[in-house]
Motif scaffolding. Structure first.
Motif, short mmCIF file in Angstrom:
data_model
loop_
_atom_site.label_atom_id
_atom_site.label_comp_id
_atom_site.label_asym_id
_atom_site.label_seq_id
_atom_site.Cartn_x
_atom_site.Cartn_y
_atom_site.Cartn_z
N ILE A 51 -4.91 -2.15 -15.19
CA ILE A 51 -5.09 -1.99 -13.89
C ILE A 51 -6.12 -2.70 -13.32
O ILE A 51 -5.96 -2.95 -11.94
CB ILE A 51 -5.59 -0.35 -13.64
CG1 ILE A 51 -5.37 0.02 -12.17
CG2 ILE A 51 -7.00 -0.11 -14.00
CD1 ILE A 51 -4.14 0.54 -11.75
N PRO B 172 -3.75 -5.19 -8.16
CA PRO B 172 -4.41 -5.02 -6.91
C PRO B 172 -5.57 -3.97 -6.66
O PRO B 172 -6.69 -4.46 -6.46
CB PRO B 172 -3.39 -4.82 -5.87
CG PRO B 172 -2.15 -5.30 -6.42
CD PRO B 172 -2.40 -5.25 -7.71
N PRO B 173 -5.47 -2.72 -7.23
CA PRO B 173 -6.52 -1.79 -7.07
C PRO B 173 -7.72 -2.22 -7.87
O PRO B 173 -8.83 -1.89 -7.53
CB PRO B 173 -5.90 -0.43 -7.71
CG PRO B 173 -4.38 -0.72 -7.92
CD PRO B 173 -4.16 -2.11 -7.82
N PHE C 64 -10.48 -4.33 -6.01
CA PHE C 64 -11.17 -3.25 -4.97
C PHE C 64 -12.14 -2.73 -5.63
O PHE C 64 -13.61 -2.63 -5.47
CB PHE C 64 -10.01 -2.19 -4.39
CG PHE C 64 -9.42 -2.95 -3.29
CD1 PHE C 64 -9.98 -3.28 -2.19
CD2 PHE C 64 -7.99 -2.60 -3.24
CE1 PHE C 64 -9.07 -3.74 -1.13
CE2 PHE C 64 -7.02 -2.99 -2.23
CZ PHE C 64 -7.85 -3.73 -1.15
N PHE C 65 -11.70 -2.11 -6.93
CA PHE C 65 -12.89 -1.58 -7.68
C PHE C 65 -13.94 -2.42 -8.26
O PHE C 65 -14.97 -2.14 -8.23
CB PHE C 65 -12.05 -0.84 -8.85
CG PHE C 65 -11.21 0.31 -8.67
CD1 PHE C 65 -11.71 1.31 -7.67
CD2 PHE C 65 -9.89 0.69 -9.24
CE1 PHE C 65 -11.01 2.51 -7.42
CE2 PHE C 65 -9.23 1.71 -8.70
CZ PHE C 65 -9.71 2.68 -7.94
N ALA D 231 -1.40 -4.11 -1.31
CA ALA D 231 -1.00 -4.78 -2.48
C ALA D 231 -0.93 -6.41 -2.60
O ALA D 231 -0.95 -7.13 -3.56
CB ALA D 231 0.54 -4.24 -2.92
N SER E 262 -4.82 1.82 -2.84
CA SER E 262 -3.99 0.82 -3.44
C SER E 262 -3.28 1.48 -4.60
O SER E 262 -2.07 1.19 -5.05
CB SER E 262 -4.75 -0.15 -3.73
OG SER E 262 -4.12 -1.04 -4.57
N LEU E 263 -4.11 2.22 -5.46
CA LEU E 263 -3.65 2.87 -6.70
C LEU E 263 -2.37 3.70 -6.44
O LEU E 263 -1.38 3.80 -6.90
CB LEU E 263 -4.74 3.57 -7.34
CG LEU E 263 -4.67 3.84 -8.68
CD1 LEU E 263 -4.60 2.55 -9.51
CD2 LEU E 263 -6.02 4.52 -9.23
N MET F 75 0.78 1.94 -5.40
CA MET F 75 1.51 1.38 -6.44
C MET F 75 2.66 2.35 -7.02
O MET F 75 3.58 1.90 -7.54
CB MET F 75 0.67 1.08 -7.86
CG MET F 75 -0.28 -0.20 -7.66
SD MET F 75 -1.24 -0.38 -9.00
CE MET F 75 0.02 -0.52 -10.11
#
Lengths: 216, 192
Positions: A176, A180-181, A184-185, B21, B181-182, B185
């Protein structure tokens, strides 16, 4: 140290640390998050942006006396776009793999707010040399920010650092983090870390003051 | 590979959402998403600029290719975008001064919104035809608006909840964006 070098150094360090574009001003987020899936990508994006930043600030600063105030933003953007086109063709010539990895984000350097911000806030009011020093500081600060993200994401998400495997074959990548996520994290976590540092410093100062008051 | 217009729209709206994304247009996403009242108009204004820019970029690309002037592409795209933002600004100022003031500095900043230039660049890189370009820009704009509205709603809610001091501000917004965002997905593969 004589005063001139002191101010120059100050001007340079402002972008690198105190006004770091990624961690303090939170500017230029799109390339920051999009290309930092690996250390190499982050480094090359940083270098490309620094080049554009320094060159366009120099030119903006040279032209500051002939640029009519009303159309200045348009002038800046055309200058920036010119240098980005140069970088775009240069990267394509140097490394095609890198060009494919960075994709449209090389051309998107044009709309990186850091560059336009520097042109407007600093280069348009100063002579070329200080403008270039300031721009170089900002560019290096941006590169450091990108690297901080890229390295963490690469280590966690792929188990490698600049392409070298760090862990044994048993390592289970935290996928992950390169998606993309993860961007951010990781950036959120860095910001949390810096605000924690800031807070600790503040608390120490107030503690010291209180102690001094008690002793007195 | 030939993509149908519907696939392109769904892809741009959900599976490859511009903000969540593809990381395009993050500055306004983090900057204007504090209140729902400003987030939605901002999204609509950006979508409009994207549509205009995409149409102009399509025509311009044909012209530049005809004269073998591809190296001027980037410069001419950005000039087009700047002028369409100017257009939106004048229209808004005339018909809704209140909204004009609310959007403030973020309105001229649409020029430097990577989502707008991104649409123009991606449609060129993927060699979309006219219909595809239009659906791509509308889908991307709708996706941008969707992300902005979702984020604004969550942030409005968050103001009522008890957040540790340390996490206030940008760090919190970024974590939120990560979670959004998660969840986006989950749409992967939807557009085929």
């Amino acid at each position: 140290m004589n005063p001139t070098t002191a101010t120059t150094w100050d001007e340079f360090m402002e972008g690198v640390w105190r006004q770091n574009p990624v961690f303090v001003m939170v500017l230029g987020m799109c390339p920051t998050l999009a290309v930092t899936v690996s250390g190499v990508n982050a480094l090359s994006m940083g270098v490309a942006t620094t080049f554009v930043l320094v060159c366009s600030c120099a030119l903006v600063s040279l032209m500051r006396h002939f640029t009519p105030k009303e159309v200045r933003i348009a002038v800046y953007i055309v200058i920036i776009a010119t240098f980005v086109t140069v970088v775009d063709y240069a990267i394509q010539a140097i490394s095609l793999t890198l060009y494919d990895a960075l994709g449209a984000f090389i051309q998107l350097i044009v709309v990186n707010c850091i560059i336009l911000g520097r042109a407007e806030a600093h280069a348009s009011k100063n002579s070329p040399l200080p403008a270039m020093i300031n721009a170089a500081g900002m560019g290096i600060g941006f590169t450091i920010g990108l690297l901080a993200l890229g390295v963490v994401r690469e280590i966690l998400g792929a188990g490698t650092l600049f392409g070298l495997a760090l862990f044994g074959a048993g390592f289970q990548p935290w996928v992950i983090m390169v998606l993309p996520p993860g961007g951010f994290f990781v950036l959120g976590a860095w910001l949390l870390f810096f605000s924690w540092l800031e807070r600790r410093k503040l608390r120490k100062q107030t503690d010291k003051l209180a102690e001094a008051a008690q002793n007195a | 590979m030939h993509e149908s217009a519907f696939q392109i729209f769904v892809n741009a709206l959900l599976a490859n959402n511009f903000v969540l994304a593809m990381f395009l247009g993050l500055c306004p996403f983090l900057g204007v998403s504090g209140k729902l009242d400003t987030a939605f108009p901002m999204g609509v204004a950006t979508t409009f600029v994207m549509l205009v820019a995409s149409l102009c970029a399509y025509g311009l690309n044909l012209l530049l290719s005809a004269f073998h002037l591809e190296f001027l592409r980037l410069i001419s795209y950005i000039v087009i975008i700047a002028s369409s933002v100017q257009l939106v600004e004048m229209v808004l100022k005339k018909y809704s001064p209140k909204l004009f003031r609310a959007l403030g500095i973020y309105l001229p900043l649409i020029t430097t919104n990577c989502a707008v230039l991104g649409v123009a660049l991606f449609q060129t890189a993927r060699e979309y035809d006219f219909v595809q370009s239009v659906t791509f820009s509308v889908g991307g704009g709708a996706g941008f608006t969707l992300a902005l509205v979702l984020m604004a709603s969550v942030r409005e809610r968050l103001q009522l909840s008890n957040v540790p001091d340390l996490a206030q501000g940008t760090a919190l917004s970024l974590m939120l964006a990560g979670i959004l965002s998660l969840s986006f997905m989950g749409f992967a593969g939807l557009g085929g």
